[in-house]
Scaffold this motif. Structure first.
Motif, mmCIF file in Angstrom:
data_model
loop_
_atom_site.group_PDB
_atom_site.id
_atom_site.type_symbol
_atom_site.label_atom_id
_atom_site.label_comp_id
_atom_site.label_asym_id
_atom_site.label_seq_id
_atom_site.Cartn_x
_atom_site.Cartn_y
_atom_site.Cartn_z
ATOM 1 N N ARG A 43 0.839 -1.209 0.000
ATOM 2 C CA ARG A 43 0.000 0.000 0.000
ATOM 3 C C ARG A 43 0.871 1.254 0.000
ATOM 4 O O ARG A 43 0.553 2.257 -0.636
ATOM 5 C CB ARG A 43 -0.923 0.011 1.222
ATOM 6 C CG ARG A 43 -2.085 -0.965 1.069
ATOM 7 C CD ARG A 43 -3.204 -0.641 2.070
ATOM 8 N NE ARG A 43 -4.411 -1.370 1.731
ATOM 9 C CZ ARG A 43 -4.976 -2.296 2.500
ATOM 10 N NH1 ARG A 43 -4.437 -2.611 3.660
ATOM 11 N NH2 ARG A 43 -6.074 -2.905 2.124
ATOM 12 N N GLN A 44 1.987 1.188 0.742
ATOM 13 C CA GLN A 44 2.913 2.315 0.765
ATOM 14 C C GLN A 44 3.455 2.583 -0.633
ATOM 15 O O GLN A 44 3.565 3.725 -1.074
ATOM 16 C CB GLN A 44 4.098 2.014 1.682
ATOM 17 C CG GLN A 44 3.868 2.408 3.124
ATOM 18 C CD GLN A 44 5.090 2.117 3.952
ATOM 19 O OE1 GLN A 44 5.130 1.112 4.633
ATOM 20 N NE2 GLN A 44 6.085 2.953 3.887
ATOM 21 N N ALA A 47 0.813 4.172 -2.653
ATOM 22 C CA ALA A 47 0.583 5.554 -2.209
ATOM 23 C C ALA A 47 1.695 6.460 -2.699
ATOM 24 O O ALA A 47 1.460 7.571 -3.158
ATOM 25 C CB ALA A 47 0.475 5.597 -0.691
ATOM 26 N N ARG A 48 2.938 5.987 -2.620
ATOM 27 C CA ARG A 48 4.062 6.814 -3.077
ATOM 28 C C ARG A 48 3.989 7.061 -4.572
ATOM 29 O O ARG A 48 4.278 8.141 -5.057
ATOM 30 C CB ARG A 48 5.390 6.125 -2.748
ATOM 31 C CG ARG A 48 5.727 6.210 -1.287
ATOM 32 C CD ARG A 48 7.092 5.650 -1.018
ATOM 33 N NE ARG A 48 7.318 5.595 0.417
ATOM 34 C CZ ARG A 48 8.490 5.831 0.980
ATOM 35 N NH1 ARG A 48 9.526 6.108 0.248
ATOM 36 N NH2 ARG A 48 8.617 5.758 2.284
ATOM 37 N N LYS A 50 1.360 7.160 -6.353
ATOM 38 C CA LYS A 50 0.288 8.131 -6.628
ATOM 39 C C LYS A 50 0.739 9.550 -6.331
ATOM 40 O O LYS A 50 0.278 10.498 -6.944
ATOM 41 C CB LYS A 50 -0.941 7.814 -5.773
ATOM 42 C CG LYS A 50 -1.777 6.664 -6.331
ATOM 43 C CD LYS A 50 -2.962 6.410 -5.421
ATOM 44 C CE LYS A 50 -3.776 5.239 -5.912
ATOM 45 N NZ LYS A 50 -4.739 4.780 -4.912
ATOM 46 N N GLY A 51 1.631 9.694 -5.347
ATOM 47 C CA GLY A 51 2.049 11.027 -4.921
ATOM 48 C C GLY A 51 3.114 11.644 -5.812
ATOM 49 O O GLY A 51 3.483 12.788 -5.625
ATOM 50 N N SER B 187 -3.631 15.815 2.020
ATOM 51 C CA SER B 187 -2.400 15.409 1.344
ATOM 52 C C SER B 187 -1.239 16.256 1.842
ATOM 53 O O SER B 187 -1.124 17.429 1.516
ATOM 54 C CB SER B 187 -2.562 15.573 -0.175
ATOM 55 O OG SER B 187 -1.344 15.286 -0.816
ATOM 56 N N THR B 208 -3.542 11.261 2.699
ATOM 57 C CA THR B 208 -2.191 10.684 2.684
ATOM 58 C C THR B 208 -1.236 11.651 3.371
ATOM 59 O O THR B 208 -1.207 12.840 3.030
ATOM 60 C CB THR B 208 -1.719 10.459 1.227
ATOM 61 O OG1 THR B 208 -2.674 9.640 0.569
ATOM 62 C CG2 THR B 208 -0.370 9.752 1.195
ATOM 63 N N ARG B 266 -3.850 7.278 5.289
ATOM 64 C CA ARG B 266 -2.566 6.588 5.374
ATOM 65 C C ARG B 266 -1.503 7.572 5.845
ATOM 66 O O ARG B 266 -1.417 8.690 5.343
ATOM 67 C CB ARG B 266 -2.154 6.030 4.016
ATOM 68 C CG ARG B 266 -3.116 5.010 3.459
ATOM 69 C CD ARG B 266 -2.464 4.218 2.351
ATOM 70 N NE ARG B 266 -1.107 3.813 2.686
ATOM 71 C CZ ARG B 266 -0.802 2.864 3.546
ATOM 72 N NH1 ARG B 266 -1.742 2.196 4.167
ATOM 73 N NH2 ARG B 266 0.452 2.576 3.814
#
Lengths: 215, 351
Positions: A43-44, A47-48, A50-51, B187, B208, B266
């Protein structure tokens, strides 16, 4: 580690398991701390990814594509069914490191020959710093050479500050490498090293841009 | 329009070392300022006019023009090296700003539009703004307050402070602390190599939050009732929560994951060398107030250690501190302040 389920975690994360499989995996997750941790890592990674900043490609391929469309050639493509891709944990982490470095810009060399099709034994986090830092080091060295040539365009105080900060980053990189030598499959350490190298790439790129603007 | 503006400004510079002009601007106009050295100060007001006040030496030249819908303000020199100019500009509050300097301090106050500010050596201090806000300095503290939008703040050799900000937030420095307070965002990304990260703000469902340092403590607030999955990792530091953690997964050495509530947001908190301190928001606010009160007397930041021992503060400690850090800080601050004071005194005595 239950290999049967570890293999399916990325599919689970992508919502590609059917209801029965999903239920069975969730039942397994409730009793397996290691799979939960692996899922958290995945998941990390997602998430990364996506960022990451969305950068336009340096080369616009559309004119070439448009030209070929305009040529009127019709090509028969073989019929194929939809393909589904799934990746092992090491591959996802490898991809994450690649994305982290790519987001630094100019680091494409680092992942140019990245072998994402290399399937390693599942359940073992087989991504090690030795497998990816070589090309990144080369990209950093290139940018550092450019900076050395550009330094005369910058104020001496700025040069001193930049050098001091590059030294700070170098120390961090050395410490991360040292820790990785003792724990090469540690996901956090791999990503931390990648992120720190990205920071160095970004700083070098930024300073070079400032110097170039003064030419 | 361009010709008219330029002509007006040249004729409105009768006083040696000072330029003043005020002119109307069309709705939707933006402002671009380029100043090699000195200061750029911008204020917002509720009029559709731009007022430019500049103080400069006798060689200084101020050019103002309108290119498209952008008001361009530029400092240059009639001969020789670039002139040092202090700008004080007042503009419509919604005007988009692009401010660039080399050895320039940038201050913005009372604006409501997008802001881009970039300097090599000099602090950036902004209050207000919305939309895309980009603040970059190599060697200067960057401070942003009361802003909303897509915020990207970057320094290299100094600290970053954000307060009462909302939107998509990214703050990154190399050698300095990153402090975010009063944040309302889904975010947030904050990182430094050599410094600590402080986060006091909301945790929105589905949001996030990524906080990262190599060599510094992480002090992160988690409000009661938050729905967040937290991953924390440190190579050589300690995990120091002020409330019980429901640790559900441990993977490898010093890596933990835990879920609070539904876990829909998260959060990653990572520091290679530093400690990870998880606190309630009110604890961080209290400690920051305490720190601010003591800031003038003591820059040593132990304010998040709950067993802070103040017995060591005294003459002996000051002596030790000076002996340890004077050598380190002298090379850093001497060039910074020598330049600043030289500039101020040169201006004062050149008339």
């Amino acid at each position: 580690m239950n290999d049967q389920w570890t293999d399916r975690l990325s599919e689970y994360l992508d919502g590609e398991l059917d209801a029965q499989e999903r239920g069975a995996l969730e039942a397994h997750l409730s009793g397996c701390a290691e799979c939960r941790a692996t899922l958290a890592e995945l998941r990390q990674v997602v998430a990364r990814a996506k960022g990451l900043e969305d950068r336009p490609p340096k080369t616009d391929l559309w004119p070439g594509v448009a030209e070929r469309i305009g040529s009127g050639k019709v090509v028969n493509l073989p019929a194929h069914r939809a393909r589904r891709f799934s990746f092992s944990v090491p591959q996802l982490i490898a991809a994450s490191i690649a994305l982290v470095l790519l987001s630094g810009g100019g680091a494409w060399l680092a992942v140019q020959r990245w072998n994402v099709t290399d399937r390693r034994p599942t359940g073992t986090l087989a991504v090690t710093s030795a497998s990816w830092t070589g090309h990144t080091d080369a990209a950093i060295a290139d940018l550092q050479d450019v900076l050395t040539r550009n330094e005369s365009r910058l104020d001496t105080a700025t040069v001193r500050v930049v050098r001091a900060n590059l030294a700070v980053i170098d120390r961090a990189i050395a410490e991360a490498r040292g820790a990785l030598a003792g724990d090469p499959s540690n996901t956090y350490l791999n990503l931390h090293l990648a992120d720190t190298m990205r920071r160095k790439l970004e700083l070098l790129r930024r300073i070079n841009a400032i110097a170039a603007a003064r030419s | 329009m361009l010709t008219i503006l330029t002509a007006v400004l040249v004729s409105l510079a009768p006083l040696q070392g000072q330029t003043d002009t005020t002119f109307a601007v069309p709705a939707g106009a933006s402002l671009s300022v380029n100043n090699f050295g000195g200061a750029i100060v911008v204020h917002g007001w509720n009029q559709n006019r731009v007022k430019v006040h500049a103080e400069h030496g006798s060689r200084g030249r101020i050019e103002v023009s309108l290119v498209g819908s952008t008001v361009m303000v530029k400092a240059s020199s009639r001969q020789g090296a670039p002139s040092v100019v202090d700008f004080d500009i007042t503009v419509p509050q919604a005007m988009a700003l692009t401010l660039a300097g080399t050895y320039a301090e940038i201050t913005v106050d009372g604006m409501q539009g997008p802001i881009s500010a970039e300097t090599v050596e000099g602090a950036i201090e902004v209050r207000g703004g919305s939309g895309i806000i980009t603040l970059h300095s190599i060697q200067g503290t960057v401070t942003l307050a009361d802003a909303t939008g897509r915020i990207d703040v970057n320094s290299v050799n100094e600290e970053i402070k954000l307060s009462n900000v909302s939107g998509q937030i990214k703050a990154e420095t190399t050698n300095g602390d990153v402090t975010l307070t009063g944040v309302k965002s889904a975010s947030v990304e904050a990182a430094t190599i050599n410094g600590s990260v402080v986060y006091e703000g909301t945790i929105t469902d589905g949001g996030t939050y990524v906080f990262n340092s190599h060599n510094g403590d992480m002090i992160v607030s988690i409000p009661e009732g938050a729905n967040v999955t937290v991953s924390i990792a440190t190579a050589n530091g300690d995990i120091d929560p002020s409330f019980p953690l429901p640790l559900t997964a441990t993977h490898g050495k010093r890596r933990y994951t835990f879920k609070l509530g539904s876990g829909s947001a998260r959060m990653e908190v990572e520091s290679f060398q530093g400690d990870i301190k998880l606190r309630r928001p009110e604890e961080i606010r209290d400690r920051l107030q305490h720190k601010n009160k003591n800031n003038n007397h003591n820059e040593h930041d132990d304010s998040f250690d709950f067993h802070f021992d103040s017995n060591g503060v005294g003459a002996a400690w000051v002596r030790d501190y000076a002996a340890t850090y004077a050598r380190e800080y002298a090379p850093k601050y001497a060039p910074l302040y020598a330049r600043r004071y030289a500039r101020a005194y040169a201006r004062a005595y050149s008339h």
